[in-house]
Design a protein around this motif. Structure first.
Motif, short mmCIF file in Angstrom:
data_model
loop_
_atom_site.label_atom_id
_atom_site.label_comp_id
_atom_site.label_asym_id
_atom_site.label_seq_id
_atom_site.Cartn_x
_atom_site.Cartn_y
_atom_site.Cartn_z
N SER A 95 36.88 45.09 30.72
CA SER A 95 35.34 45.54 31.07
C SER A 95 36.73 47.83 31.47
CB SER A 95 35.16 45.35 32.02
OG SER A 95 34.52 46.94 32.54
N LEU A 97 35.19 48.91 33.88
CA LEU A 97 34.77 48.72 35.54
C LEU A 97 36.24 48.16 35.91
CD1 LEU A 97 31.21 48.51 35.61
CD2 LEU A 97 32.47 50.73 35.69
N GLU A 101 33.72 46.95 41.00
CA GLU A 101 33.23 47.45 40.61
C GLU A 101 32.15 46.46 40.52
OE1 GLU A 101 35.08 52.29 39.77
OE2 GLU A 101 35.00 50.27 38.56
N ARG A 102 32.63 44.88 39.07
CA ARG A 102 31.55 44.46 38.09
C ARG A 102 30.60 44.18 39.13
NH1 ARG A 102 35.74 42.24 34.51
NH2 ARG A 102 37.01 43.82 35.29
N TYR A 103 31.52 43.51 40.61
CA TYR A 103 30.62 42.30 41.52
C TYR A 103 29.69 43.05 42.36
CZ TYR A 103 30.80 39.84 46.22
OH TYR A 103 30.13 39.86 46.90
N ARG A 105 28.22 46.15 41.32
CA ARG A 105 27.19 46.30 40.71
C ARG A 105 26.46 44.75 39.96
NH1 ARG A 105 28.82 50.83 36.31
NH2 ARG A 105 30.06 51.76 38.29
N LEU A 107 28.11 41.96 38.86
CA LEU A 107 28.02 41.82 36.95
C LEU A 107 28.97 40.85 37.02
CD1 LEU A 107 28.38 45.61 35.32
CD2 LEU A 107 26.42 43.81 35.20
N SER A 108 29.44 40.34 37.71
CA SER A 108 30.46 39.67 38.42
C SER A 108 29.95 38.81 39.83
CB SER A 108 31.92 40.30 38.73
OG SER A 108 33.21 39.57 39.13
N SER A 155 37.50 38.94 30.34
CA SER A 155 37.67 40.01 30.40
C SER A 155 39.28 40.87 30.24
CB SER A 155 37.09 41.10 31.80
OG SER A 155 37.86 39.85 33.09
N THR A 230 30.65 44.47 25.29
CA THR A 230 31.41 45.24 25.99
C THR A 230 31.52 46.12 26.75
OG1 THR A 230 33.54 45.81 24.89
CG2 THR A 230 33.37 43.64 25.84
N LYS A 231 31.13 46.94 28.14
CA LYS A 231 30.83 47.38 29.16
C LYS A 231 32.18 47.64 29.76
CE LYS A 231 25.17 46.47 28.97
NZ LYS A 231 24.85 46.32 29.84
#
Length: 231
Positions: A95, A97, A101-103, A105, A107-108, A155, A230-231
């Motif tokens: 990622s 991010l 940052e993923r958490y 948002r 996303l994690s 990731s 993937t982002k």
């Protein structure tokens, strides 16, 4: 292009190392369409023999000798990635991010954040100790712990750095060996590998240029779908 065939002759670690260096990505078991796997290239009778021809032992030797990174990077399946390819692989499939940052948002999961912080503080930590320090020793937390490890490998935040013998209180070996983990950044640093400084698109372009001459069209299309997700 390289395709998998039924192994009839001994396949050595040096054979595997040469192949990984050439094709870049080698799953342990069949995973990528029209693409070799270590399982398919080796003889079944050589597995779990604790000999030089035992491919199960190579999963430790590859990262230990800095020839390839090892982890459940693709579809929660174990894969070897050549050292020269790994920085680009991490940029393409990882990622852009940070985990925080993923958490933030959504996303994690929180468990992945906890596990990664522990691994960062104790590079090479083995599974049992990691699970204890993450306070996930309870039976009902095993799934969350396993999911966190799978997420972090998928990731490309962490790699499997090897296995360590499980010891009892007296220091004697007790049970199966335990997997150990470290951050991908630490493995690259210890292996003398520079991280890729470019962006995801540049990493994908680098990989595509090397994949196209040696991968089947089916295999190349399969992995490009993963890059797109993937982002």
């Amino acid at each position: 292009m390289i395709h998998e065939a039924k192994a009839t002759a001994p396949f050595t670690f040096d054979d595997a190392a040469e192949l990984v260096a050439n094709i870049g990505i080698l799953p342990l078991a069949p995973l990528i369409p029209e693409h070799p796997s270590l399982k398919g290239l080796t003889r079944e009778e050589d597995w779990h023999t604790d000999t030089e021809l035992d491919p199960w032992q190579w999963r430790v030797r590859f990262p230990g000798e800095s020839k390839a990174a090892y982890g459940k990077f693709l579809k929660k399946k174990a894969v070897l990635v050549a050292r020269d390819w790994f920085p680009y692989f991490a940029a393409a499939l990882g990622s852009s991010l940070s985990l925080k940052e993923r958490y933030d948002r959504g996303l994690s999961g929180r468990e992945a954040l906890i596990v990664l912080e522990i691994i960062k503080a104790k590079e090479g930590i083995e599974t049992r100790q990691l699970r204890s320090e993450a306070e996930m020793k309870a039976k009902e937390k095993k799934t969350a712990f396993d999911n966190a490890l799978n997420e972090l490998q998928g990731s490309v935040d962490i790699v499997i750095s090897g296995v360590r013998p499980r010891l009892n209180a007296a220091g004697d070996k007790n049970g199966w060996n335990s997997t150990s983990f470290e951050t991908a950044a630490n493995w690259m640093r210890e292996s003398g590998i520079e991280p890729f400084a470019g962006d995801k698109e540049e990493a994908i372009a680098w990989l595509k240029a090397r994949i196209e001459p040696v991968w089947s069209p089916e295999a190349a299309a399969w992995i490009q779908k993963l890059w797109a997700k993937t982002k």
